[in-house]
Design a protein around this motif. Structure first.
Motif, short mmCIF file in Angstrom:
data_model
loop_
_atom_site.label_atom_id
_atom_site.label_comp_id
_atom_site.label_asym_id
_atom_site.label_seq_id
_atom_site.Cartn_x
_atom_site.Cartn_y
_atom_site.Cartn_z
N SER A 157 -35.61 -17.23 -12.35
CA SER A 157 -35.75 -15.86 -12.83
C SER A 157 -35.57 -15.74 -14.33
O SER A 157 -34.68 -16.37 -14.91
N PHE A 158 -36.42 -14.92 -14.95
CA PHE A 158 -36.24 -14.49 -16.33
C PHE A 158 -35.70 -13.06 -16.36
O PHE A 158 -35.78 -12.39 -17.38
N ASP A 159 -35.19 -12.57 -15.23
CA ASP A 159 -34.81 -11.16 -15.12
C ASP A 159 -33.32 -10.93 -14.91
O ASP A 159 -32.90 -9.80 -14.72
N GLY A 160 -32.51 -11.98 -14.94
CA GLY A 160 -31.07 -11.82 -14.81
C GLY A 160 -30.38 -12.09 -16.13
O GLY A 160 -31.01 -12.41 -17.13
N VAL A 161 -29.08 -11.99 -16.13
CA VAL A 161 -28.28 -12.26 -17.33
C VAL A 161 -27.52 -13.57 -17.19
O VAL A 161 -27.51 -14.40 -18.09
N ALA A 162 -26.88 -13.78 -16.06
CA ALA A 162 -26.07 -14.98 -15.85
C ALA A 162 -25.87 -15.18 -14.36
O ALA A 162 -26.16 -14.30 -13.54
N THR A 163 -25.35 -16.33 -13.99
CA THR A 163 -25.03 -16.63 -12.60
C THR A 163 -23.83 -17.57 -12.54
O THR A 163 -23.62 -18.36 -13.47
N THR A 164 -23.07 -17.47 -11.48
CA THR A 164 -21.97 -18.42 -11.25
C THR A 164 -22.39 -19.56 -10.33
O THR A 164 -21.60 -20.46 -10.07
N ALA A 165 -23.62 -19.51 -9.84
CA ALA A 165 -24.10 -20.54 -8.92
C ALA A 165 -24.28 -21.87 -9.65
O ALA A 165 -24.69 -21.91 -10.82
N ALA A 166 -23.98 -22.97 -8.95
CA ALA A 166 -24.29 -24.28 -9.50
C ALA A 166 -25.80 -24.41 -9.62
O ALA A 166 -26.54 -23.88 -8.79
N PRO A 167 -26.30 -25.09 -10.66
CA PRO A 167 -27.76 -25.25 -10.78
C PRO A 167 -28.39 -25.81 -9.52
O PRO A 167 -29.43 -25.33 -9.07
N ILE A 168 -27.75 -26.83 -8.93
CA ILE A 168 -28.20 -27.41 -7.67
C ILE A 168 -26.96 -27.76 -6.85
O ILE A 168 -26.00 -28.31 -7.39
N GLU A 169 -26.98 -27.42 -5.58
CA GLU A 169 -25.97 -27.89 -4.64
C GLU A 169 -26.68 -28.55 -3.48
O GLU A 169 -27.67 -28.02 -2.96
N SER A 197 -20.93 -34.04 5.82
CA SER A 197 -19.54 -34.42 5.54
C SER A 197 -19.13 -34.14 4.09
O SER A 197 -18.09 -34.59 3.65
N GLY A 198 -19.94 -33.38 3.36
CA GLY A 198 -19.56 -33.04 2.00
C GLY A 198 -20.64 -32.24 1.29
O GLY A 198 -21.78 -32.13 1.75
N THR A 199 -20.26 -31.65 0.15
CA THR A 199 -21.17 -30.89 -0.70
C THR A 199 -21.11 -31.44 -2.11
O THR A 199 -20.03 -31.75 -2.63
N LEU A 200 -22.27 -31.57 -2.72
CA LEU A 200 -22.37 -32.10 -4.08
C LEU A 200 -22.86 -31.00 -5.00
O LEU A 200 -23.88 -30.34 -4.73
N ALA A 201 -22.13 -30.74 -6.09
CA ALA A 201 -22.55 -29.81 -7.13
C ALA A 201 -23.19 -30.62 -8.25
O ALA A 201 -22.56 -31.50 -8.84
N VAL A 202 -24.46 -30.33 -8.53
CA VAL A 202 -25.28 -31.11 -9.45
C VAL A 202 -25.42 -30.34 -10.76
O VAL A 202 -25.66 -29.12 -10.74
#
Length: 384
Positions: free
Chosen positions: A245-257, A262-267
């Motif tokens: 999106s070019f329509d938001g200001v910011a996000t707290t989401a990881a760029p890729i998860e 058995s686990g989660t990786l934040a990329v």
């Protein structure tokens, strides 16, 4: 590589400086020609590059002193420049996307196959330590079997900082075609190719205001969707939810998860070569950073071109045309799906590129030259 491989650069805009810094003074590679629609910019750049000539675009494409064309033009010109280079028997490495249109991109690869020349394409950020360390963790089973992933890119739009942002909002632009290649190329490295997509999109503002440079305050029209979301169905059965999106200001989401059983990786941000990879394994009380374990260290733009030039029959280029075509079809299929309101199956696929073992900066990294009037010696590329 024998004698120095001769590179001609077409398009001397903002991104060209990073490429030229990476190529500067490197044994085995020499920039012999530059071209731009602005003749004065060509002349000024050539004056900073020992042995380089300022040429017209057509002169550069036909020059016997150029082996590979580095295509740094705007997306609408990518296919035309690439086809011109191939027509003169030259390989071409370009900025993303491969072309503004899928059929044009296919024609580039078909022409190269007939001519026996190579095609490479950015992004090369995926070859850095951020994405490659994450890939190594997935392949080592650190999250178990991957189940699904999310990819999120939210910004207010590039007109805030780019002095000439018009092309971001015309055919070939928009958040998906502009930034999507970083995320989708990374997802192919992490989870493999895509077989089908379902998309939704919107154009939330009719115009944008340029925020910097000589045109600051000028309003430009928005001709493409500025918010695109979708679901990617990977061949291996995993699902990725994508938002650009070019329509938001910011996000707290990881760029890729990437979520496994058995686990989660934040990329980290795939628009960077580095960044912290974090793991939350089942049973852990929190996240922990993983040590850097793979990728080209201290990467910079142009690294993919160096990788491209050292590829051979046993190791195809990691930022190659096949992957770029698949990424482009994934993006254009998402836009078609949004417009037509249906799921679309892809016609292309791509081999997952060879992983990049951890490679110290001294083995490949160039030194900045721009403005110095001369190149500086650097260690030759040693492609893993």
């Amino acid at each position: 590589m024998g004698d120095a491989h001769r590179v001609g650069v077409v398009g001397l805009g903002v991104i060209s400086r990073a490429y030229l810094d990476t190529l500067a003074g490197r044994p085995g590679v020499r920039v012999t020609a530059v071209a731009d629609l602005d003749d004065s910019r060509s002349a000024a750049t050539a004056a900073e590059l020992p042995g380089a000539r300022a040429l017209s675009v057509e002169e550069l494409l036909s020059s016997p002193d150029v082996d590979t064309v580095l295509n740094l033009t705007t997306p609408a010109a990518h296919a035309g420049i690439a086809l011109g280079a191939i027509r003169h028997g030259k390989s071409v490495y370009g900025e993303k996307p491969l072309a503004a249109d899928l059929e044009d991109a296919r024609s580039v690869l078909e022409a190269a196959a007939r001519a026996g020349t190579g095609v490479g394409c950015a992004p090369d950020t995926v070859l850095g330590t951020g994405i490659q360390t994450a890939r190594a963790a997935v392949e080592a089973g650190r999250i178990g079997r991957p189940q699904f992933a999310s990819a999120v890119m939210v910004t207010p739009g590039h007109e805030r900082w780019h002095p000439h942002p018009d092309f971001y909002y015309t055919a070939g632009g928009g958040p998906l075609l502009d930034m999507g290649p970083y995320y989708l190329s990374s997802l192919v490295h992490l989870l493999g190719p895509v077989r089908a997509v379902t998309g939704a999109a919107g154009r939330l503002r009719a115009e944008r205001v340029i925020g910097s440079g000589p045109r600051a305050g000028e309003r430009i029209p928005v001709e493409v969707d500025s918010h695109v979301s979708g679901v990617l169905e990977h061949v291996n059965g995993t699902l990725t939810t994508l938002t650009t999106s070019f329509d938001g200001v910011a996000t707290t989401a990881a760029p890729i998860e990437v979520h496994g059983d058995s686990g989660t990786l934040a990329v980290p941000d795939p628009n960077r070569f580095d960044g912290e990879v974090r793991l939350h394994a089942l049973g852990d009380t929190g996240w922990r950073a993983l040590p850097v374990s793979a990728g080209y260290a201290d990467g910079s733009r142009g690294l993919g071109l160096l990788d491209f030039l050292t590829a051979d029959a046993s190791r195809p280029p990691r930022a190659g045309g096949e992957l770029a075509l698949h990424v482009l079809e994934t993006m254009t299929a998402l836009l078609r799906s949004a417009a037509e309101g249906r799921r679309i199956e892809l016609t292309t696929s791509a081999r997952v590129p060879a992983p990049v073992p951890l490679t110290a900066a001294a083995q490949w990294h160039g030194r900045p030259w721009f403005g110095s009037g001369r190149g500086n010696p650097a260690a030759p590329v040693e492609a893993p």
